[in-house]
Write a protein that holds these residues in place. Structure first.
Motif, PDB file in Angstrom:
ATOM      1  N   UNK A  58       0.813  -1.216   0.000  1.00  0.00           N
ATOM      2  CA  UNK A  58       0.000   0.000   0.000  1.00  0.00           C
ATOM      3  C   UNK A  58       0.848   1.268   0.000  1.00  0.00           C
ATOM      4  N   UNK A  59       2.185   1.110   0.069  1.00  0.00           N
ATOM      5  CA  UNK A  59       3.074   2.264   0.137  1.00  0.00           C
ATOM      6  C   UNK A  59       3.739   2.556  -1.203  1.00  0.00           C
ATOM      7  N   UNK A  60       3.789   3.824  -1.572  1.00  0.00           N
ATOM      8  CA  UNK A  60       4.614   4.285  -2.689  1.00  0.00           C
ATOM      9  C   UNK A  60       5.957   4.736  -2.118  1.00  0.00           C
ATOM     10  N   UNK A  61       6.964   4.889  -2.988  1.00  0.00           N
ATOM     11  CA  UNK A  61       8.286   5.332  -2.556  1.00  0.00           C
ATOM     12  C   UNK A  61       8.801   6.367  -3.557  1.00  0.00           C
ATOM     13  N   UNK A  62       9.084   7.566  -3.056  1.00  0.00           N
ATOM     14  CA  UNK A  62       9.596   8.649  -3.878  1.00  0.00           C
ATOM     15  C   UNK A  62      10.968   9.043  -3.368  1.00  0.00           C
ATOM     16  N   UNK A  63      11.845   9.461  -4.278  1.00  0.00           N
ATOM     17  CA  UNK A  63      13.182   9.901  -3.895  1.00  0.00           C
ATOM     18  C   UNK A  63      13.401  11.312  -4.422  1.00  0.00           C
ATOM     19  N   UNK A  64      13.757  12.223  -3.515  1.00  0.00           N
ATOM     20  CA  UNK A  64      14.104  13.591  -3.892  1.00  0.00           C
ATOM     21  C   UNK A  64      15.601  13.737  -3.701  1.00  0.00           C
ATOM     22  N   UNK A  65      16.321  13.983  -4.792  1.00  0.00           N
ATOM     23  CA  UNK A  65      17.777  13.938  -4.786  1.00  0.00           C
ATOM     24  C   UNK A  65      18.371  15.210  -5.392  1.00  0.00           C
ATOM     25  N   UNK A  66      19.468  15.678  -4.788  1.00  0.00           N
ATOM     26  CA  UNK A  66      20.163  16.835  -5.329  1.00  0.00           C
ATOM     27  C   UNK A  66      20.512  17.824  -4.236  1.00  0.00           C
ATOM     28  N   UNK A  67      21.384  18.784  -4.545  1.00  0.00           N
ATOM     29  CA  UNK A  67      21.865  19.714  -3.521  1.00  0.00           C
ATOM     30  C   UNK A  67      20.789  20.609  -2.920  1.00  0.00           C
ATOM     31  N   UNK A  68      19.642  20.744  -3.592  1.00  0.00           N
ATOM     32  CA  UNK A  68      18.571  21.581  -3.056  1.00  0.00           C
ATOM     33  C   UNK A  68      17.425  20.752  -2.475  1.00  0.00           C
ATOM     34  N   UNK A  69      17.641  19.440  -2.339  1.00  0.00           N
ATOM     35  CA  UNK A  69      16.572  18.557  -1.852  1.00  0.00           C
ATOM     36  C   UNK A  69      16.117  18.942  -0.452  1.00  0.00           C
ATOM     37  N   UNK A  70      17.051  19.195   0.456  1.00  0.00           N
ATOM     38  CA  UNK A  70      16.674  19.525   1.836  1.00  0.00           C
ATOM     39  C   UNK A  70      15.912  20.846   1.893  1.00  0.00           C
ATOM     40  N   UNK A  71      16.382  21.817   1.134  1.00  0.00           N
ATOM     41  CA  UNK A  71      15.709  23.122   1.076  1.00  0.00           C
ATOM     42  C   UNK A  71      14.246  22.958   0.662  1.00  0.00           C
ATOM     43  N   UNK A  72      14.016  22.135  -0.355  1.00  0.00           N
ATOM     44  CA  UNK A  72      12.655  21.933  -0.861  1.00  0.00           C
ATOM     45  C   UNK A  72      11.804  21.158   0.134  1.00  0.00           C
ATOM     46  N   UNK A  73      12.311  20.019   0.599  1.00  0.00           N
ATOM     47  CA  UNK A  73      11.490  19.151   1.436  1.00  0.00           C
ATOM     48  C   UNK A  73      11.168  19.800   2.779  1.00  0.00           C
ATOM     49  N   UNK A  74      12.045  20.654   3.273  1.00  0.00           N
ATOM     50  CA  UNK A  74      11.797  21.339   4.545  1.00  0.00           C
ATOM     51  C   UNK A  74      10.552  22.219   4.464  1.00  0.00           C
ATOM     52  N   UNK A  75      10.226  22.736   3.283  1.00  0.00           N
ATOM     53  CA  UNK A  75       9.036  23.580   3.141  1.00  0.00           C
ATOM     54  C   UNK A  75       7.751  22.768   3.222  1.00  0.00           C
ATOM     55  N   UNK A  76       7.846  21.461   2.995  1.00  0.00           N
ATOM     56  CA  UNK A  76       6.674  20.575   3.005  1.00  0.00           C
ATOM     57  C   UNK A  76       6.625  19.753   4.281  1.00  0.00           C
ATOM     58  N   UNK A  77       7.783  19.325   4.740  1.00  0.00           N
ATOM     59  CA  UNK A  77       7.906  18.470   5.927  1.00  0.00           C
ATOM     60  C   UNK A  77       8.854  19.166   6.908  1.00  0.00           C
ATOM     61  N   UNK A  78       8.360  20.090   7.719  1.00  0.00           N
ATOM     62  CA  UNK A  78       9.239  20.818   8.640  1.00  0.00           C
ATOM     63  C   UNK A  78       9.994  19.867   9.577  1.00  0.00           C
ATOM     64  N   UNK A  79      11.286  20.133   9.720  1.00  0.00           N
ATOM     65  CA  UNK A  79      12.121  19.321  10.598  1.00  0.00           C
ATOM     66  C   UNK A  79      12.893  18.239   9.893  1.00  0.00           C
ATOM     67  N   UNK A  80      12.558  17.946   8.634  1.00  0.00           N
ATOM     68  CA  UNK A  80      13.224  16.845   7.941  1.00  0.00           C
ATOM     69  C   UNK A  80      14.693  17.145   7.678  1.00  0.00           C
ATOM     70  N   UNK A  81      15.039  18.422   7.601  1.00  0.00           N
ATOM     71  CA  UNK A  81      16.416  18.801   7.361  1.00  0.00           C
ATOM     72  C   UNK A  81      17.353  18.477   8.510  1.00  0.00           C
ATOM     73  N   UNK A  82      16.788  18.140   9.687  1.00  0.00           N
ATOM     74  CA  UNK A  82      17.606  17.765  10.830  1.00  0.00           C
ATOM     75  C   UNK A  82      18.174  16.360  10.703  1.00  0.00           C
TER      76      UNK A  82
END
Length: 380
Positions: free
Chosen positions: A152-176
């Motif tokens: 039932x789970x999908x798996x996505x990968x966000x890769x690259x030097x700006x990945x943390x910058x982007x994902x932090x705007x959607x999932x606060x705290x993930x950059x830690x």
């Protein structure tokens, strides 16, 4: 990078599964091809453009074809240690670990990522091998250890030097998260499991999300100007530049972890104690050296040398084969990896490659070809 789809005895093509994001990929212009039993996007804008975009910004990869497993039950860590050479008993909570399923003779059944989550293990295996892996685990693990396939789970990968910058705007705290750390997060009303890991040599994250919520998450990420969807073609060229092996090509049941240069996956305690499948052969190769080694190649000229090309010594004797090869968009030249007889494996050794009767000059090169840029806590 595309993979042939197996046919049944009547020669009728086997039906392909579709990813949860199948319609989304098509709407974004994804060119779909058969791979690992699925229809998957090989490219959108073009492989070189997608490759260079990921190296400079952030690329979104759909890797939902991979197998997500939950291994749980009394003594799951000790039971898994009979099959894998990693020190799972000492593995910290929420720490993904690269490891290998092994044959009795030390050959590699599959490579995988295993994360301790309390007493359970979240395991991600390759898409083309996942059903064989599940069968392997169910046959070899004791009855009190259960393997659940998280279909039932999908798996996505966000890769690259700006990945943390982007994902932090959607999932606060993930950059830690530091490299090779994981944890549960909540975003867009959904429970997510996110690890800071990936298969490109870049900083990045792998995100397990309920399949029905994959599209809103993909839309949220690609709404950021730094993110583009990326296909299988660039995933392959990125991992080749990073010197990362692909199962079924660079590693398989005929290669051991020592031959493949994956000895970092065999922890100190396991080297001392053994007790895993194939330990006798693997420990002997650690002590005495393997007959062949996986190496990188810098190839002269502009033409890529592909999988299956022969590696020849100075007298024209076959001493190995190429297992992956292509043109490096980052380096603007051909690179390859493959196996050679151990006496020829030193960096700087000049060899010949033969492809379709044509000879190419090549030199054994250190890997990765492009330096990894993983995020490590405390690094400047």
């Amino acid at each position: 990078m595309s993979q042939e789809v197996h046919s049944d005895p009547t020669d009728q093509p086997v039906s392909l599964d579709r990813l949860p994001l199948d319609s989304w990929h098509r709407s974004k212009g994804g060119r779909m091809v058969p791979f690992a039993g699925y229809e998957m996007p090989i490219q959108y804008e073009g492989i070189i453009a997608e490759h260079t975009w990921t190296r400079a910004n952030a690329g979104l990869f759909d890797v939902s074809h991979m197998g997500q497993l939950l291994v749980h039950g009394r003594g799951a860590d000790m039971a898994l240690e009979k099959l894998l050479p990693g020190d799972l008993q000492a593995l910290g909570d929420m720490k993904p670990k690269y490891s290998l399923l092994l044959e009795d003779d030390g050959g590699i059944v599959d490579d995988l990522m295993a994360t301790r989550r309390g007493d359970d293990f979240y395991v991600v295996v390759n898409g083309a091998t996942k059903y064989n892996d599940i069968d392997y685990l169910q046959r070899r693990l004791p009855s009190e250890v259960i393997v659940d396939h998280m279909k039932e789970q999908a798996l996505l990968a966000l890769q690259g030097p700006r990945a943390a910058e982007v994902l932090e705007t959607i999932v606060p705290g993930v950059g830690e998260l530091g490299f090779m750390q994981g944890g549960p997060f909540r975003a867009l009303g959904q429970q997510l499991w996110i690890s800071r890991s990936g298969y490109t040599g870049e900083d990045g994250f792998e995100i397990s999300v309920p399949a029905g919520a994959a599209e809103p998450l993909a839309e949220a990420m690609t709404a950021h100007e730094a993110v583009n969807p990326i296909g299988l073609g660039a995933r392959d060229s990125l991992r080749l530049e990073a010197g990362l092996p692909l199962y079924g090509h660079d590693i398989d049941r005929n290669t051991t972890p020592v031959m493949a240069g994956l000895t970092f996956a065999i922890n100190k305690r396991r080297r001392a104690e053994g007790g895993f499948l194939g330990a006798m052969r693997i420990l002997a190769e650690l002590a005495n050296g393997p007959p062949q080694k996986r190496v990188g190649f810098n190839v002269d000229g502009r033409q890529p040398v592909r999988e299956g090309a022969l590696v020849l010594d100075g007298e024209g004797n076959e001493i190995g084969r190429i297992t992956s090869g292509g043109f490096s968009p980052s380096l603007q030249r051909p690179i390859a990896m493959g196996y050679v007889a151990t006496p020829f494996a030193d960096v700087g050794t000049a060899l010949k490659l033969e492809q379709r009767g044509k000879l190419f000059d090549a030199v054994v090169a250190a890997m990765p070809f492009v330096a990894h840029r993983y995020h490590r806590k405390g690094a400047a």
